[in-house]
Design an enzyme around this catalytic site. Structure first.
Site, PDB file in Angstrom:
ATOM      1  N   ASP A  23      21.038  30.389  46.230  1.00 49.07           N
ATOM      2  CA  ASP A  23      20.088  30.853  45.213  1.00 49.07           C
ATOM      3  C   ASP A  23      18.662  30.654  45.716  1.00 49.07           C
ATOM      4  O   ASP A  23      18.253  29.530  45.997  1.00 49.07           O
ATOM      5  CB  ASP A  23      20.324  30.061  43.920  1.00 49.07           C
ATOM      6  CG  ASP A  23      19.279  30.372  42.866  1.00 49.07           C
ATOM      7  OD1 ASP A  23      18.664  31.463  42.933  1.00 49.07           O
ATOM      8  OD2 ASP A  23      19.071  29.524  41.975  1.00 49.07           O
ATOM      9  N   ASN A  25      15.769  31.683  44.052  1.00 50.57           N
ATOM     10  CA  ASN A  25      14.679  31.650  43.066  1.00 50.57           C
ATOM     11  C   ASN A  25      14.934  30.712  41.893  1.00 50.57           C
ATOM     12  O   ASN A  25      14.245  30.794  40.871  1.00 50.57           O
ATOM     13  CB  ASN A  25      14.390  33.061  42.550  1.00 50.57           C
ATOM     14  CG  ASN A  25      15.587  33.654  41.819  1.00 50.57           C
ATOM     15  OD1 ASN A  25      16.666  33.074  41.845  1.00 50.57           O
ATOM     16  ND2 ASN A  25      15.394  34.786  41.172  1.00 50.57           N
ATOM     17  N   ASP A  27      17.256  30.425  39.616  1.00 52.20           N
ATOM     18  CA  ASP A  27      17.880  30.799  38.332  1.00 52.20           C
ATOM     19  C   ASP A  27      19.357  30.370  38.285  1.00 52.20           C
ATOM     20  O   ASP A  27      20.057  30.689  37.328  1.00 52.20           O
ATOM     21  CB  ASP A  27      17.727  32.303  38.056  1.00 52.20           C
ATOM     22  CG  ASP A  27      18.512  33.162  39.036  1.00 52.20           C
ATOM     23  OD1 ASP A  27      19.079  32.602  40.004  1.00 52.20           O
ATOM     24  OD2 ASP A  27      18.565  34.395  38.845  1.00 52.20           O
ATOM     25  N   ASP A 100      31.790  45.868  49.365  1.00 54.56           N
ATOM     26  CA  ASP A 100      32.996  45.893  48.549  1.00 54.56           C
ATOM     27  C   ASP A 100      32.986  47.214  47.785  1.00 54.56           C
ATOM     28  O   ASP A 100      32.013  47.537  47.110  1.00 54.56           O
ATOM     29  CB  ASP A 100      32.978  44.710  47.569  1.00 54.56           C
ATOM     30  CG  ASP A 100      34.361  44.173  47.286  1.00 54.56           C
ATOM     31  OD1 ASP A 100      35.245  44.996  46.980  1.00 54.56           O
ATOM     32  OD2 ASP A 100      34.554  42.951  47.351  1.00 54.56           O
ATOM     33  N   ASP A 207      38.604  47.372  47.027  1.00 54.75           N
ATOM     34  CA  ASP A 207      39.257  46.618  45.959  1.00 54.75           C
ATOM     35  C   ASP A 207      40.497  47.358  45.448  1.00 54.75           C
ATOM     36  O   ASP A 207      40.437  48.547  45.140  1.00 54.75           O
ATOM     37  CB  ASP A 207      38.244  46.456  44.813  1.00 54.75           C
ATOM     38  CG  ASP A 207      38.653  45.418  43.799  1.00 54.75           C
ATOM     39  OD1 ASP A 207      38.800  44.252  44.186  1.00 54.75           O
ATOM     40  OD2 ASP A 207      38.814  45.777  42.612  1.00 54.75           O
ATOM     41  N   GLU A 264      42.424  46.138  49.932  1.00 57.62           N
ATOM     42  CA  GLU A 264      43.137  45.073  49.222  1.00 57.62           C
ATOM     43  C   GLU A 264      44.344  45.710  48.543  1.00 57.62           C
ATOM     44  O   GLU A 264      44.197  46.706  47.836  1.00 57.62           O
ATOM     45  CB  GLU A 264      42.226  44.426  48.181  1.00 57.62           C
ATOM     46  CG  GLU A 264      42.865  43.201  47.554  1.00 57.62           C
ATOM     47  CD  GLU A 264      42.346  42.906  46.163  1.00 57.62           C
ATOM     48  OE1 GLU A 264      42.449  41.739  45.747  1.00 57.62           O
ATOM     49  OE2 GLU A 264      41.848  43.814  45.472  1.00 57.62           O
ATOM     50  N   HIS A 340      37.778  35.034  47.350  1.00 59.76           N
ATOM     51  CA  HIS A 340      37.179  34.636  46.075  1.00 59.76           C
ATOM     52  C   HIS A 340      38.195  34.601  44.927  1.00 59.76           C
ATOM     53  O   HIS A 340      37.837  34.238  43.814  1.00 59.76           O
ATOM     54  CB  HIS A 340      36.044  35.599  45.742  1.00 59.76           C
ATOM     55  CG  HIS A 340      36.552  36.989  45.502  1.00 59.76           C
ATOM     56  ND1 HIS A 340      37.090  37.761  46.521  1.00 59.76           N
ATOM     57  CD2 HIS A 340      36.669  37.725  44.378  1.00 59.76           C
ATOM     58  CE1 HIS A 340      37.493  38.911  46.013  1.00 59.76           C
ATOM     59  NE2 HIS A 340      37.246  38.921  44.725  1.00 59.76           N
ATOM     60  N   ASP A 341      39.429  35.029  45.172  1.00 61.10           N
ATOM     61  CA  ASP A 341      40.476  35.014  44.144  1.00 61.10           C
ATOM     62  C   ASP A 341      41.493  33.899  44.357  1.00 61.10           C
ATOM     63  O   ASP A 341      42.435  33.770  43.571  1.00 61.10           O
ATOM     64  CB  ASP A 341      41.270  36.332  44.159  1.00 61.10           C
ATOM     65  CG  ASP A 341      40.452  37.542  43.750  1.00 61.10           C
ATOM     66  OD1 ASP A 341      39.481  37.374  42.977  1.00 61.10           O
ATOM     67  OD2 ASP A 341      40.790  38.657  44.203  1.00 61.10           O
TER      68      ASP A 341
HETATM   69  O1  TEU Z   1      41.686  41.588  42.825  1.00 59.19           O
HETATM   70  C1  TEU Z   1      42.875  42.250  42.518  1.00 59.19           C
HETATM   71  C2  TEU Z   1      43.941  41.361  42.289  1.00 59.19           C
HETATM   72  O2  TEU Z   1      45.047  41.635  42.684  1.00 59.19           O
HETATM   73  C3  TEU Z   1      43.593  40.118  41.548  1.00 59.19           C
HETATM   74  O3  TEU Z   1      43.496  40.403  40.194  1.00 59.19           O
HETATM   75  C4  TEU Z   1      44.616  39.158  41.768  1.00 59.19           C
HETATM   76  O4  TEU Z   1      45.802  39.623  41.213  1.00 59.19           O
HETATM   77  C5  TEU Z   1      44.280  37.890  41.113  1.00 59.19           C
HETATM   78  O5  TEU Z   1      42.935  37.598  41.240  1.00 59.19           O
HETATM   79  C6  TEU Z   1      45.041  36.790  41.753  1.00 59.19           C
HETATM   80  O6  TEU Z   1      45.157  35.827  40.809  1.00 59.19           O
HETATM   81  C7  TEU Z   1      40.554  42.352  42.936  1.00 59.19           C
HETATM   82  C8  TEU Z   1      39.356  41.468  43.142  1.00 59.19           C
HETATM   83  O7  TEU Z   1      39.486  40.787  44.349  1.00 59.19           O
HETATM   84  C9  TEU Z   1      39.232  40.561  41.952  1.00 59.19           C
HETATM   85  O8  TEU Z   1      38.199  39.634  42.114  1.00 59.19           O
HETATM   86  C10 TEU Z   1      38.983  41.426  40.749  1.00 59.19           C
HETATM   87  O9  TEU Z   1      38.970  40.639  39.597  1.00 59.19           O
HETATM   88  C11 TEU Z   1      40.031  42.510  40.589  1.00 59.19           C
HETATM   89  O10 TEU Z   1      40.349  43.176  41.814  1.00 59.19           O
HETATM   90  C12 TEU Z   1      39.525  43.592  39.662  1.00 59.19           C
HETATM   91  O11 TEU Z   1      38.497  44.294  40.293  1.00 59.19           O
HETATM   92 CA    CA Z   2      18.905  33.587  42.141  1.00 52.34          CA
END
Ligand code: TEU
Ligand code: CA
Length: 577
Positions: A23, A25, A27, A100, A207, A264, A340-341
């Site tokens: 970050d 700034n 926020d 993305d 995605d 993905e 990130h998931d």
């Molecule tokens: O993720 C798709 C997806 O398969 C996820 O929902 C996954 O099933 C779950 O996170 C696992 O627990 C993509 C993105 O990477 C995710 O961040 C998004 O929320 C999702 O698509 C919808 O765009």
């Molecule tokens: Ca910021």
């Protein structure tokens, strides 16, 4: 057979989740100038490509995976000028940027959807998927067309009273699915891809790209019919026209630019994988499959991924080996432990205790970077960042966590305490706690209040400490990246799972070992990768390939031969003349 490797197979990719990276700034939200500031850090690590999770304008129902304008930057992240600066700074450092591409769905606040829902006659109506009700209950409530459960809400069907139809959303109600059967929609997508490519971006992570074609029959989800399931998204996986669409996208857009692509793809087998990534197919270069992410899913399918039991290494080896072998010479893998998931790899597949965190994080890096395919690193993985445990459900931000809590605790399938344990083991916010830069206030992530709580272990685990310690996970990752740059066999070698004298690989739940046999210019070389996935001291003897042996990588300071110390991992190179 020596298939010549392509330039796009060489890079190492680093994923940034901008909201949680840096970050600039105060926020409390990471932003584009914050990323630009850290380009020297990424250059030091040695990564070739950055994949940016979505930075487009979004109401942030799903942190940017719900886009309301594909050609504008999210307010919190900065301006288009900030983006241009980031792209220029990255390129000057020799780092490419992948965007993305979230085009299975938009935000419900996208102008297309605002128009579409306004009337059945609106020209944008057909940009989305609308269905009449299956009927009405006695009290006049419309009945949805099928039983599919949305990933982030109870049903994939949302009723629009104004026009008296349901629209489809596989994810949240604020993420309506685009209608890919409409050629106008496809052209809109190709246009926005060109917009970014013409700006100079270097590729796309797409995605849920294998969900874009739906079976027009919309058959019921048998899992839901059987009484459970946290989502039905794989009911839309690999639909009837998906390969036609991707081939068209490639013909129209991708083939005209020197791009890197990765799709993905939840719910794919290796046979599907070959259709998406086959060298002769003209669709995608690589894909993220999910089979190894399901290795620790709940044995009760109604609970989906929510579980806190440890995986079995034999299953992990079987899955990864299948992908390595089945795609060999024909397609290309994207290898990842983290994104990130997903929960943090060191907590999930390694050991995040004070004693073993560093050594086991390095072991996981070694196993992944040793494999055939493109290695992906997720921010903080190079520091060995760990899972977090919040005792208060309200401290979690992720809409999936809250929705699945409601589904599973709400139905009585799981109790509150168990679900909090499951969330700490499997929840997406494990990946999203802010990046830990220093041991100082707010881990150096922000001068304000972070949008999501920090992982309290930042005092021990942070970039500043890692950079000051030559034995850190960071430098081990840097060395693995350098190895790939220095040794073409890391890219072009074939893969073979190997047995030890002590145990067949398929029965060995403690050690993962494989060979990479060089091809073409590296035919005279072989790599041997050995990794102890336990905290025990083990003995494993392998038949050594011919040639002079060099130890290329190790997470210990010396080599104890057949004795493998806790989480020990090494890569040997054998060279013949
Ligand atoms: O993720 C798709 C997806 O398969 C996820 O929902 C996954 O099933 C779950 O996170 C696992 O627990 C993509 C993105 O990477 C995710 O961040 C998004 O929320 C999702 O698509 C919808 O765009
Ligand atoms: Ca910021």
């Amino acid at each position: 057979m020596a298939v010549e490797t392509q330039w796009w197979q060489e890079p190492v990719v680093y994923q940034i989740y901008p909201r949680s990276f840096n970050d600039s700034n105060g926020d409390g939200i990471g932003d584009l100038p914050g990323i630009t500031e850290k380009i020297p850090y990424l250059a030091k690590l040695g990564v070739d490509v950055i994949w940016l999770s979505p930075i487009y304008k979004s109401p942030n129902d799903d942190n940017g995976y719900d886009i309301s304008d594909y050609r504008a930057i999210m307010d919190e992240f900065g301006t288009m000028a900030d983006f241009d600066k980031l792209l220029e700074t990255a390129h000057a450092a020799g780092i490419k940027i992948m965007m993305d591409l979230v085009v299975n769905h938009t935000s419900d606040e996208h102008d297309w959807f605002v128009q579409a829902k306004s009337s059945r006659e609106n020209p944008y109506r057909d940009y989305y998927i609308w269905k009449d009700p299956a009927g009405f209950t006695e009290d006049g409530t419309p009945i949805p067309p099928n039983n599919w459960v949305a990933a982030f809400s109870p049903s994939v069907w949302e009723w629009e009273p104004a026009t008296e139809q349901f629209y489809l959303h596989l994810f949240s109600t604020k993420q309506p699915d685009l209608n890919w059967e409409n050629p106008v929609v496809r052209n809109e997508v190709y246009d926005l891809m060109r917009f970014w490519l013409d700006k100079g971006v270097d590729g796309f992570r797409m995605d849920v790209i294998n969900l874009i074609s739906k079976d027009p029959a919309y058959p019921d989800d048998p899992q839901v019919a059987a009484g459970g399931g946290t989502d039905s998204i794989t009911m839309a996986a690999n639909g009837p026209r998906v390969h036609e669409y991707l081939a068209e996208m490639n013909r129209e857009v991708l083939s005209h630019y020197p791009v890197i692509t990765v799709g993905e793809a939840p719910g794919v087998t290796t046979a599907d994988g070959l259709l998406y990534t086959g060298f002769d197919r003209g669709e995608l270069q690589t894909l993220f499959q999910f089979e190894h992410m399901d290795v620790d899913a709940n044995p009760n399918p109604a609970l989906g991924k929510w579980n806190d039991e440890r995986f079995d290494l034999r299953d992990l080896k079987r899955i990864l080996t299948k992908w390595q072998v089945d795609l060999a010479g024909k397609g290309w893998n994207a290898n990842y432990w983290n994104n990130h998931d997903q929960p943090r790899a060191v907590s999930r597949f390694g050991n995040d205790s004070a004693e073993y965190r560093v050594v086991s994080a390095k072991m996981l890096g070694t196993v992944l970077h040793g494999m055939a395919g493109t290695p992906y690193i997720y921010q903080g993985e190079e520091l060995g960042m760990t899972n977090v445990f919040f005792t208060d459900l309200a401290d979690y931000n992720d809409l999936e966590i809250h929705d699945h809590y409601a589904k599973l605790v709400g139905s009585g399938a799981v109790d509150h305490d168990t679900m909090l344990r499951y969330i700490s083991a499997s929840g997406r916010d494990n990946a999203r706690t802010p990046m830990q830069w220093t041991a100082g206030e707010q881990a150096g992530f922000t001068s304000g209040t972070p949008w999501l709580k920090l992982n309290p272990r930042y005092t021990e685990i942070n970039a500043e400490a890692a950079l000051a310690d030559e034995r850190s996970v960071f430098y081990h990752y840097r060395d693995l990246i350098n190895l790939r740059h220095a040794h073409p066999i890391m890219v072009n070698g074939t893969y073979e799972l190997i047995d030890s004298a002590e145990a067949p690989a398929t029965e060995d739940a403690e050690v993962y070992a494989y060979l990479r046999q060089g091809t073409g210019p590296t035919e005279h070389q072989t790599l041997l990768v050995v990794a102890n996935f336990t905290d025990g001291v083990l003995t494993r003897t392998f038949t050594e390939p011919h040639g002079t042996r060099t130890l290329l990588s190790s997470n210990y300071t010396d080599d104890a031969g057949a004795t493998l110390r806790p989480y020990e991992a090494k890569i040997y190179l054998y060279e013949r003349d």
